[in-house]
Design an enzyme around this catalytic site. Structure first.
Site, PDB file in Angstrom:
ATOM      1  N   GLY A   1      61.358   6.155 -34.005  1.00  0.00           N
ATOM      2  CA  GLY A   1      62.329   6.144 -32.907  1.00  0.00           C
ATOM      3  C   GLY A   1      63.687   5.634 -33.346  1.00  0.00           C
ATOM      4  O   GLY A   1      64.328   4.863 -32.643  1.00  0.00           O
TER       5      GLY A   1
ATOM      6  N   TRP B   1      61.794   8.058 -26.910  1.00  0.00           N
ATOM      7  CA  TRP B   1      61.641   6.975 -25.942  1.00  0.00           C
ATOM      8  C   TRP B   1      62.696   5.894 -26.196  1.00  0.00           C
ATOM      9  O   TRP B   1      62.916   5.493 -27.331  1.00  0.00           O
ATOM     10  CB  TRP B   1      60.230   6.384 -26.050  1.00  0.00           C
ATOM     11  CG  TRP B   1      59.978   5.250 -25.116  1.00  0.00           C
ATOM     12  CD1 TRP B   1      60.230   5.209 -23.784  1.00  0.00           C
ATOM     13  CD2 TRP B   1      59.409   3.980 -25.446  1.00  0.00           C
ATOM     14  NE1 TRP B   1      59.836   3.993 -23.258  1.00  0.00           N
ATOM     15  CE2 TRP B   1      59.338   3.224 -24.256  1.00  0.00           C
ATOM     16  CE3 TRP B   1      58.944   3.415 -26.639  1.00  0.00           C
ATOM     17  CZ2 TRP B   1      58.826   1.927 -24.222  1.00  0.00           C
ATOM     18  CZ3 TRP B   1      58.432   2.135 -26.607  1.00  0.00           C
ATOM     19  CH2 TRP B   1      58.379   1.405 -25.406  1.00  0.00           C
TER      20      TRP B   1
ATOM     21  N   ASP C   1      58.597  14.306 -29.896  1.00  0.00           N
ATOM     22  CA  ASP C   1      57.881  13.773 -28.731  1.00  0.00           C
ATOM     23  C   ASP C   1      58.843  13.416 -27.599  1.00  0.00           C
ATOM     24  O   ASP C   1      59.926  12.874 -27.838  1.00  0.00           O
ATOM     25  CB  ASP C   1      57.105  12.520 -29.168  1.00  0.00           C
ATOM     26  CG  ASP C   1      56.305  11.918 -28.035  1.00  0.00           C
ATOM     27  OD1 ASP C   1      55.326  12.553 -27.604  1.00  0.00           O
ATOM     28  OD2 ASP C   1      56.651  10.812 -27.579  1.00  0.00           O
TER      29      ASP C   1
ATOM     30  N   ALA D   1      55.918  -2.229 -33.903  1.00  0.00           N
ATOM     31  CA  ALA D   1      55.663  -3.331 -32.958  1.00  0.00           C
ATOM     32  C   ALA D   1      56.948  -3.845 -32.321  1.00  0.00           C
ATOM     33  O   ALA D   1      57.276  -5.031 -32.410  1.00  0.00           O
ATOM     34  CB  ALA D   1      54.926  -4.469 -33.651  1.00  0.00           C
TER      35      ALA D   1
ATOM     36  N   TRP E   1      52.543   5.602 -31.152  1.00  0.00           N
ATOM     37  CA  TRP E   1      53.867   5.069 -30.802  1.00  0.00           C
ATOM     38  C   TRP E   1      53.953   3.599 -31.200  1.00  0.00           C
ATOM     39  O   TRP E   1      52.947   2.905 -31.325  1.00  0.00           O
ATOM     40  CB  TRP E   1      54.205   5.271 -29.328  1.00  0.00           C
ATOM     41  CG  TRP E   1      53.337   4.607 -28.295  1.00  0.00           C
ATOM     42  CD1 TRP E   1      52.176   5.103 -27.752  1.00  0.00           C
ATOM     43  CD2 TRP E   1      53.561   3.355 -27.637  1.00  0.00           C
ATOM     44  NE1 TRP E   1      51.671   4.239 -26.814  1.00  0.00           N
ATOM     45  CE2 TRP E   1      52.502   3.153 -26.724  1.00  0.00           C
ATOM     46  CE3 TRP E   1      54.567   2.378 -27.725  1.00  0.00           C
ATOM     47  CZ2 TRP E   1      52.406   2.026 -25.913  1.00  0.00           C
ATOM     48  CZ3 TRP E   1      54.471   1.255 -26.921  1.00  0.00           C
ATOM     49  CH2 TRP E   1      53.405   1.083 -26.032  1.00  0.00           C
TER      50      TRP E   1
ATOM     51  N   TYR F   1      61.244   9.444 -19.665  1.00  0.00           N
ATOM     52  CA  TYR F   1      62.214   8.892 -20.607  1.00  0.00           C
ATOM     53  C   TYR F   1      63.634   9.160 -20.108  1.00  0.00           C
ATOM     54  O   TYR F   1      64.046  10.312 -19.957  1.00  0.00           O
ATOM     55  CB  TYR F   1      62.035   9.480 -22.005  1.00  0.00           C
ATOM     56  CG  TYR F   1      60.713   9.155 -22.669  1.00  0.00           C
ATOM     57  CD1 TYR F   1      59.850   8.192 -22.133  1.00  0.00           C
ATOM     58  CD2 TYR F   1      60.318   9.793 -23.833  1.00  0.00           C
ATOM     59  CE1 TYR F   1      58.648   7.892 -22.743  1.00  0.00           C
ATOM     60  CE2 TYR F   1      59.109   9.499 -24.462  1.00  0.00           C
ATOM     61  CZ  TYR F   1      58.272   8.547 -23.900  1.00  0.00           C
ATOM     62  OH  TYR F   1      57.074   8.251 -24.507  1.00  0.00           O
TER      63      TYR F   1
END
Length: 329
Positions: free
Chosen positions: A288, A21, A49, A215, A211, A54
């Site tokens: 990520g 993402w 994932d 934060a 996910w 995306y």
């Protein structure tokens, strides 16, 4: 690497996983994606994932190209996609979004083509869709599993009540129920995992693929010394004043957490990720990273995990002051 069963299923996922993402296509090219996925796989990560939305489908295409080049044994890793938002952005027409049988089936076929694979290990309903009967959603996912195109199905950002409603429909018609949810969970976002889903964990079991364990970057400490120019927090919005105060409170907490991380000899990022996977209801936390150094730092969460003793967890709670409290009224 440690592996956990996904809820009550037999599927084992690495407790750290890798997602695309924002990063794939928008921030990194094929070469960097190849390097990062290789690093992740070599570290024992077995879950990658993705989603139709995306980078408007480009993320899945990029991951598909990398996987084809890597030529890893398909049985050694798990792949996911999600459907709801469509991949055409503003060009979406009716039936190209949502959870109708038509869109879920067509989105599944498109994801298989983009990822250059025969089946998805996990297929998520990316949001709940109040416009579609839950029976239609459950029947569609059940049929995709029966056809061998999907192995497990799940939800993302659904409420506990919505997940239980899917289980009710599955039980009524003897269908395969959702077994995994993909929520946001981190030190600043706790309600779903620590309160809303408790009856689901208890009654039917539920795997979770988390996910944003950092934060949106807050828990790396990059906002601790002011708000960098050009960052999202530098922009003035409608609720600018209120949002600024909320963020300032978070920055203060992040500063205190950084001191604790330093004391433990780990980075704030690895402490924050370790805190997330410390919850036994977490199956895996999705990383990520856009750089090899970032990914290597995030993987150190595995070393930070044993440091989270009852005393350290208590100190973290004293800093956060945001543990969800059951309303017994």
């Amino acid at each position: 690497m440690e592996y956990r069963r996904m809820g009550k299923t037999g599927l084992q996922l690495s407790i750290l996983s890798y997602g695309s993402w924002v990063t794939f296509h928008k921030q990194i090219n094929d070469g960097i994606a190849d390097e990062l996925m290789g690093l992740a796989y070599d570290a024992g990560i077995n879950f990658f994932d993705n989603a139709e939305a995306y980078a408007l489908g480009e993320s899945e295409q990029m991951m598909g190209r990398v996987l084809k080049k890597k030529n890893w044994d398909r049985t050694s890793y798990t792949l996911s996609s999600k459907a709801y938002f469509g991949w055409r952005g503003k060009q979406n027409k009716p039936n190209q979004t949502g959870l109708s049988r038509k869109h879920l089936v067509e989105a599944c076929h498109e994801a298989l083509q983009r990822l250059q694979t025969d089946y998805l290990d996990i297929y998520f309903c990316h949001r709940p869709d109040p416009a579609v009967p839950i029976e239609e959603v459950v029947w569609t996912m059940h049929n995709l599993i029966q056809q061998g195109k999907v192995l497990y199905w799940g939800t993302s950002q659904w409420s506990g009540a919505e997940i239980m409603e899917a289980h009710r429909a599955a039980q009524q018609y003897h269908l395969i129920a959702p077994t995994v949810e993909q929520p946001q969970y981190n030190m600043f976002e706790r309600f779903k995992m620590e309160q809303d889903y408790l009856p689901v964990f208890r009654n039917v079991g539920l795997g979770t693929t988390i996910w944003s364990p950092l934060a949106a970057g807050f828990l790396t400490g990059k906002y601790n010394n002011g708000i960098p120019e050009g960052s999202r927090l530098a922009l003035e919005g409608f609720d600018w004043l209120k949002d600024r105060w909320v963020q300032e409170a978070k920055i203060e907490k992040a500063k205190q957490l950084l001191l604790l991380a330093n004391e433990l000899g780990v980075s704030l990022a690895s402490l924050a990720i370790a805190w997330t996977i410390h919850n036994p209801h977490v199956t895996t936390a999705i990383l990520g990273a856009t750089k090899a150094s970032q990914l290597e730092e995030n993987l150190k969460a595995l070393d930070a995990l044993p440091l989270l003793t009852a005393e350290v967890m208590e100190r973290i709670e004293k800093i956060l002051q945001n543990k969800p409290v059951m309303d017994l009224s």
